[in-house]
Enzyme design. Structure first.
Site, PDB file in Angstrom:
ATOM      1  N   VAL A  11      10.179  -9.298 -10.944  1.00 23.80           N
ATOM      2  CA  VAL A  11      10.692 -10.343 -10.051  1.00 23.80           C
ATOM      3  C   VAL A  11      11.722 -11.201 -10.782  1.00 23.80           C
ATOM      4  O   VAL A  11      12.843 -11.411 -10.316  1.00 23.80           O
ATOM      5  CB  VAL A  11       9.536 -11.218  -9.513  1.00 23.80           C
ATOM      6  CG1 VAL A  11      10.069 -12.398  -8.712  1.00 23.80           C
ATOM      7  CG2 VAL A  11       8.584 -10.383  -8.671  1.00 23.80           C
ATOM      8  N   CYS A 264       1.594  -5.155  -6.559  1.00 23.99           N
ATOM      9  CA  CYS A 264       1.514  -6.220  -5.550  1.00 23.99           C
ATOM     10  C   CYS A 264       0.339  -6.065  -4.596  1.00 23.99           C
ATOM     11  O   CYS A 264      -0.571  -6.898  -4.586  1.00 23.99           O
ATOM     12  CB  CYS A 264       2.828  -6.281  -4.777  1.00 23.99           C
ATOM     13  SG  CYS A 264       4.179  -6.778  -5.840  1.00 23.99           S
TER      14      CYS A 264
HETATM   15  C1  UDX Z   1       5.606  -4.588  -1.707  1.00 21.11           C
HETATM   16  C2  UDX Z   1       6.216  -5.272  -0.493  1.00 21.11           C
HETATM   17  O1  UDX Z   1       6.882  -4.299   0.316  1.00 21.11           O
HETATM   18  C3  UDX Z   1       7.223  -6.316  -0.946  1.00 21.11           C
HETATM   19  O2  UDX Z   1       7.743  -7.007   0.174  1.00 21.11           O
HETATM   20  C4  UDX Z   1       6.510  -7.301  -1.867  1.00 21.11           C
HETATM   21  O3  UDX Z   1       7.396  -8.307  -2.305  1.00 21.11           O
HETATM   22  C5  UDX Z   1       5.930  -6.573  -3.054  1.00 21.11           C
HETATM   23  O4  UDX Z   1       5.031  -5.549  -2.604  1.00 21.11           O
HETATM   24  P1  UDX Z   1       6.218  -2.653  -3.372  1.00 21.11           P
HETATM   25  O5  UDX Z   1       4.796  -2.816  -3.804  1.00 21.11           O
HETATM   26  O6  UDX Z   1       7.287  -2.608  -4.400  1.00 21.11           O
HETATM   27  O7  UDX Z   1       6.621  -3.891  -2.365  1.00 21.11           O
HETATM   28  O8  UDX Z   1       6.312  -1.285  -2.582  1.00 21.11           O
HETATM   29  P2  UDX Z   1       6.323  -0.855  -1.066  1.00 21.11           P
HETATM   30  O9  UDX Z   1       7.545  -0.106  -0.822  1.00 21.11           O
HETATM   31  O10 UDX Z   1       6.008  -2.011  -0.192  1.00 21.11           O
HETATM   32  O11 UDX Z   1       5.087   0.181  -1.003  1.00 21.11           O
HETATM   33  C6  UDX Z   1       3.820  -0.282  -1.408  1.00 21.11           C
HETATM   34  C7  UDX Z   1       2.900   0.912  -1.510  1.00 21.11           C
HETATM   35  O12 UDX Z   1       2.576   1.401  -0.208  1.00 21.11           O
HETATM   36  C8  UDX Z   1       3.457   2.107  -2.287  1.00 21.11           C
HETATM   37  O13 UDX Z   1       2.424   2.607  -3.124  1.00 21.11           O
HETATM   38  C9  UDX Z   1       3.778   3.130  -1.214  1.00 21.11           C
HETATM   39  O14 UDX Z   1       3.609   4.459  -1.687  1.00 21.11           O
HETATM   40  C10 UDX Z   1       2.741   2.808  -0.159  1.00 21.11           C
HETATM   41  N1  UDX Z   1       3.144   3.147   1.206  1.00 21.11           N
HETATM   42  C11 UDX Z   1       4.204   2.506   1.754  1.00 21.11           C
HETATM   43  C12 UDX Z   1       2.395   4.074   1.928  1.00 21.11           C
HETATM   44  O15 UDX Z   1       1.434   4.653   1.420  1.00 21.11           O
HETATM   45  N2  UDX Z   1       2.739   4.336   3.210  1.00 21.11           N
HETATM   46  C13 UDX Z   1       3.791   3.724   3.814  1.00 21.11           C
HETATM   47  O16 UDX Z   1       4.069   4.020   4.965  1.00 21.11           O
HETATM   48  C14 UDX Z   1       4.563   2.786   3.061  1.00 21.11           C
END
Ligand code: UDX
Length: 438
Positions: A11, A264
């Site tokens: 961040v 996160c």
């Molecule tokens: C997340 C939030 O999106 C972001 O707004 C916040 O500030 C930080 O946390 P991030 O953790 O970087 O961001 O990844 P993100 O793209 O949100 O995906 C999170 C997790 O969910 C990943 O492990 C991804 O593989 C999983 N995911 C995402 C799924 O399993 N299915 C989906 O449809 C979308």
């Protein structure tokens, strides 16, 4: 405006480069000497698309510099962002000692009016604690010091785009003085028409947790549906396409698979649930979201064990080790639990990830890594897709099958077309979809 950034992780470092890119003068500091040395040497402590290039440009153009001295980052700053880690305690509660220490040091170093801004995701009520802490120090400094909340909404792998073109900017402030300072910081974005949401601090702190919890809820909802689809002979992708065509639901975050990982969602859900309990509300829904997320990984491991019978003396390849594409971050990545579980069961596990090989190998004793997908698949009795890197969708299936001992794939992220799997002679088990067996 002169801005200080405390903490140069996923961040803080994005905050450093993007705030300097719009013209602010930024000084970043980190307590980790290794991390700050990498930055002082012009390097990048982690992979994020476009970050190294932007870092190079901003350091060259002079709007950005790094230091290991927190007072130097505070000197002359009008705003200081706190973007340090808030790791979970065993109870799930967010450990805020780094937030408290950073804010204390910032307040002690302040020589002028200063706005201290929570950038890290923190439980609602943290600003109240910070204000009390600062008040105790105020006896020693006569400048105006206030606290504000400015949660980040950065997705790893898209962090620079999300920072430069955000859906919205959220600030929580308690005075017009603080509001005006935050409007000055974000003037370049406000001028571009980015929605600028101003609330009180508690509302901003809680809204951040609410966003992440709801996104995680969508993912667990779809993974629970996948369990039912597998039992009913229905197709999860037909279900989610139908769901997503309703604008009230929206198609994003309805991809079934191994569930969420990262630094996160797991941490924020635990912190939000713990915080709710301390406020006297048992947010049991969040426990279910986390349980279903664990269940999604268990389901893939069960498919592997079912496909291979005994795991001793078997070789298993993992495609993808990072928690999601576009990052080398393996924190809470499903691949790590899968690797550990299969190694403990006696299998040899070889992983390949475009950028996270070394990070993952350091985290999982016994995990071997290969230089490419075909090398990982060589002699494998089963190949598990853990992360949906784009390059895996374009693999040469004929070559892949030739490399493997058994043509068995467990597609944990539903990246492969099942008709192509069938035509190429693979047995393929995926998530919420029909099984392909030869
Ligand atoms: C997340 C939030 O999106 C972001 O707004 C916040 O500030 C930080 O946390 P991030 O953790 O970087 O961001 O990844 P993100 O793209 O949100 O995906 C999170 C997790 O969910 C990943 O492990 C991804 O593989 C999983 N995911 C995402 C799924 O399993 N299915 C989906 O449809 C979308």
């Amino acid at each position: 405006m002169k801005i200080g950034v405390i903490g140069t992780g996923h961040v803080g470092l994005i905050t450093c480069v993007t705030m300097s890119a719009v013209g602010h003068e930024v000084v970043g500091v980190d307590a980790d000497p290794e991390k700050i040395q990498i930055l002082l040497d012009g390097g990048c402590p982690f992979f994020e698309p476009g970050l190294q290039e932007l870092l190079d440009r901003q350091i060259t153009e002079g709007g950005l510099r790094f230091t290991d001295s927190l007072p130097m980052a505070v000197e002359g700053a009008e705003v200081v962002f706190i973007s340090v880690g808030t790791p979970p305690r065993a109870s799930g509660e967010a450990n805020l000692i780094a937030v408290e220490n950073s804010a204390t040091q910032v307040a002690e170093a302040a020589t002028d009016d200063l706005l201290i801004v929570e950038k890290s995701t923190v439980p609602v009520g943290t600003a109240v604690r910070l204000r009390t802490t600062i008040e105790r120090l105020r006896a020693r400094s006569d400048g105006r010091i206030e606290v504000a909340s400015n949660p980040e909404f950065l997705r790893e792998g898209h962090a620079i785009d999300d920072a430069m073109e955000p859906d919205r900017i959220l600030v929580g402030v308690e005075s017009t003085w603080a509001r005006d300072r935050m409007r000055s910081v974000y003037a370049p974005w406000i001028e571009k028409g980015v929605p600028f949401i101003e609330t009180d601090i508690a509302t901003a702190e809680l809204a951040k947790h609410a966003c992440n919890a709801f996104l995680a809820l969508k993912i667990s909802f779809v993974n629970a549906l996948a369990r039912i689809c597998e039992r009913a002979g229905a197709d999860i992708e037909g279900v989610t396409t139908t769901m997503g065509s309703d604008p009230r639901i929206g198609g994003a975050f309805l991809r079934a698979g191994l569930g969420y990982g990262g630094s996160c969602f797991p941490k924020d859900l635990a912190a939000f649930e713990h915080l709710s309990k301390t406020l006297g509300y048992d947010f049991r829904l969040l426990q279910e979201v986390a349980r279903i997320n664990d269940e999604a990984v268990d389901a893939v491991i069960a498919k592997v064990k079912d496909a291979l019978w005994n795991l001793e003396e078997k070789k298993i390849a993992l495609l993808g080790l990072s928690f999601k594409p576009g990052t080398d971050d393996v924190r809470f990545a499903p691949s790590l639990r899968i690797a550990t579980d299969l190694i403990d069961a006696g299998a040899t596990v070889v992983g390949y990830d475009p950028v996270a090989n070394n990070v993952a190998a350091n985290d999982v004793p016994g995990l071997l890594v290969a230089d490419g997908p075909y090398e990982a698949a060589a002699g494998a009795h089963c190949l598990i897709v853990c992360t949906e890197w784009e390059e895996f969708r374009k693999l040469d299936l004929v070559r892949l099958k030739d490399e493997m001992a058994y043509p068995v794939i467990v597609d944990g992220r539903n990246i492969f077309d099942l008709d192509q799997m069938e035509a190429a002679g693979f047995t393929c088990y995926s998530v919420g979809r029909r099984s392909v067996t030869q």
